[in-house]
Design a protein around this motif. Sequence first.
Motif, PDB file in Angstrom:
ATOM      1  N   MET A   1       0.935  -1.238  -0.049  1.00 54.46           N
ATOM      2  CA  MET A   1       0.057  -0.090   0.071  1.00 54.46           C
ATOM      3  C   MET A   1       0.729   1.477   0.062  1.00 54.46           C
ATOM      4  O   MET A   1       0.366   2.333   0.248  1.00 54.46           O
ATOM      5  CB  MET A   1      -0.764  -0.048   1.312  1.00 54.46           C
ATOM      6  CG  MET A   1      -2.263   0.977   1.000  1.00 54.46           C
ATOM      7  SD  MET A   1      -3.368   0.769   2.658  1.00 54.46           S
ATOM      8  CE  MET A   1      -2.179   1.435   3.746  1.00 54.46           C
ATOM      9  N   ARG A  19      -1.985   4.574  -4.894  1.00 50.73           N
ATOM     10  CA  ARG A  19      -1.996   3.429  -3.971  1.00 50.73           C
ATOM     11  C   ARG A  19      -3.130   2.315  -4.385  1.00 50.73           C
ATOM     12  O   ARG A  19      -3.872   2.753  -4.615  1.00 50.73           O
ATOM     13  CB  ARG A  19      -2.525   3.878  -2.352  1.00 50.73           C
ATOM     14  CG  ARG A  19      -1.386   5.002  -1.734  1.00 50.73           C
ATOM     15  CD  ARG A  19      -1.923   5.433  -0.526  1.00 50.73           C
ATOM     16  NE  ARG A  19      -0.929   6.215   0.294  1.00 50.73           N
ATOM     17  CZ  ARG A  19      -0.595   7.521   0.095  1.00 50.73           C
ATOM     18  NH1 ARG A  19      -0.928   8.214  -0.785  1.00 50.73           N
ATOM     19  NH2 ARG A  19       0.310   8.080   0.772  1.00 50.73           N
ATOM     20  N   PRO A  21      -4.733  -1.332  -2.951  1.00 56.58           N
ATOM     21  CA  PRO A  21      -5.115  -2.017  -2.080  1.00 56.58           C
ATOM     22  C   PRO A  21      -4.700  -3.584  -2.364  1.00 56.58           C
ATOM     23  O   PRO A  21      -4.602  -4.008  -3.359  1.00 56.58           O
ATOM     24  CB  PRO A  21      -6.707  -2.005  -1.788  1.00 56.58           C
ATOM     25  CG  PRO A  21      -7.047  -1.790  -3.178  1.00 56.58           C
ATOM     26  CD  PRO A  21      -6.025  -0.874  -3.928  1.00 56.58           C
ATOM     27  N   VAL A  51      -4.694   7.091   2.459  1.00 55.44           N
ATOM     28  CA  VAL A  51      -4.221   5.970   3.288  1.00 55.44           C
ATOM     29  C   VAL A  51      -5.379   5.107   3.770  1.00 55.44           C
ATOM     30  O   VAL A  51      -5.456   4.097   3.708  1.00 55.44           O
ATOM     31  CB  VAL A  51      -3.385   6.525   4.255  1.00 55.44           C
ATOM     32  CG1 VAL A  51      -3.221   5.218   5.222  1.00 55.44           C
ATOM     33  CG2 VAL A  51      -2.051   6.921   3.617  1.00 55.44           C
ATOM     34  N   ASP A  52      -6.391   6.097   4.456  1.00 56.88           N
ATOM     35  CA  ASP A  52      -7.636   5.489   5.137  1.00 56.88           C
ATOM     36  C   ASP A  52      -8.502   4.575   3.975  1.00 56.88           C
ATOM     37  O   ASP A  52      -8.790   3.406   4.188  1.00 56.88           O
ATOM     38  CB  ASP A  52      -8.239   6.476   5.689  1.00 56.88           C
ATOM     39  CG  ASP A  52      -9.414   6.010   6.425  1.00 56.88           C
ATOM     40  OD1 ASP A  52      -9.245   5.161   7.384  1.00 56.88           O
ATOM     41  OD2 ASP A  52     -10.576   6.337   6.407  1.00 56.88           O
ATOM     42  N   THR A  54      -7.644   3.563   1.092  1.00 58.50           N
ATOM     43  CA  THR A  54      -6.740   2.259   0.328  1.00 58.50           C
ATOM     44  C   THR A  54      -7.169   1.306   1.453  1.00 58.50           C
ATOM     45  O   THR A  54      -7.171   0.134   0.862  1.00 58.50           O
ATOM     46  CB  THR A  54      -5.586   2.585   0.037  1.00 58.50           C
ATOM     47  OG1 THR A  54      -5.525   3.754  -0.727  1.00 58.50           O
ATOM     48  CG2 THR A  54      -4.753   1.693  -0.637  1.00 58.50           C
ATOM     49  N   ALA A  55      -6.895   1.374   2.749  1.00 59.56           N
ATOM     50  CA  ALA A  55      -7.102   0.335   3.527  1.00 59.56           C
ATOM     51  C   ALA A  55      -8.410  -0.241   3.595  1.00 59.56           C
ATOM     52  O   ALA A  55      -8.558  -1.514   4.037  1.00 59.56           O
ATOM     53  CB  ALA A  55      -6.618   0.849   4.846  1.00 59.56           C
ATOM     54  N   ARG A  56      -9.200   0.405   3.075  1.00 58.46           N
ATOM     55  CA  ARG A  56     -10.681   0.088   2.897  1.00 58.46           C
ATOM     56  C   ARG A  56     -10.948  -0.459   1.559  1.00 58.46           C
ATOM     57  O   ARG A  56     -12.238  -0.911   1.205  1.00 58.46           O
ATOM     58  CB  ARG A  56     -11.626   0.880   3.456  1.00 58.46           C
ATOM     59  CG  ARG A  56     -11.404   1.285   4.650  1.00 58.46           C
ATOM     60  CD  ARG A  56     -12.144   2.629   5.282  1.00 58.46           C
ATOM     61  NE  ARG A  56     -11.725   2.809   6.741  1.00 58.46           N
ATOM     62  CZ  ARG A  56     -11.982   2.580   7.888  1.00 58.46           C
ATOM     63  NH1 ARG A  56     -12.949   1.411   7.946  1.00 58.46           N
ATOM     64  NH2 ARG A  56     -11.639   2.702   8.952  1.00 58.46           N
TER      65      ARG A  56
END
Length: 242
Positions: A1, A19, A21, A51-52, A54-56
């Motif tokens: 990521m 980014r 995932p 960032v948030d 992409t984490a999802r």
Amino acid sequence: MSPVRHSYGPDAHQLGELRVPDGDARGVVVVIHGGFWRAAYDLSLGTPLAVDLTARGWVTWNLEYRRVGNGGGVPATLDDVAAGVDHLATLADDGLVPPGSLDRVVVLGHSAGGHLAAWAGGRGSARVPVTHVVAQAGVLDLDGALRARLGDGAVEAFLGGSGPPDARVDPLQQVPLDVPVWCVHAPDDDTVPIEQSRAYVDRATAVGGTATLVEVTGGHFGVVDVAHDAWARIRGLVEGIR
């Protein structure tokens, strides 16, 4: 990521951070930072949001562009946003964006970035069509913002003497869009008044557009604070997109 920077033009500011995932991607979110279109502010403002998301499960494209003070303003800034969004097609052709991700392209922008997000949602002949717009405390009534001298004359500087804003640059004059728009704004915003979003939603819905006002708390910056309830509301809107 980890982000990878890609240029979409020859200027040093024509770039974005991509980014991707792990696992299947839900689509792409283009993050457009604010700062009243001024060179003092850059894409680092959008990094926590990217960032948030992409984490999802979202591919994120955190976009930089020329701003007032480093070659930007009308039309260069708008040209960059268009080129930056369309560059996603090149990234997909190169295998850097997962197949099918461009079926769902959400443009998310804060403040002046909200203006650019709504503008991107309304442009025609796009190589990469936008499917959804989320404007966070967006400057959506450019003529009203000019008259109110929001940002200490930021709109005038952005226009660069090109005259009163018209439908080529002003989201309020571009309604209705063919895509849904969410305007997320706090009534206690003392930087960009919520009337900007209210005016946009009222006019868009009056002419048959799909636009929704989402009122949150947190002033101008709660919407870009990933620890704030305002961002949680936005995250929920994005995650609800199918």
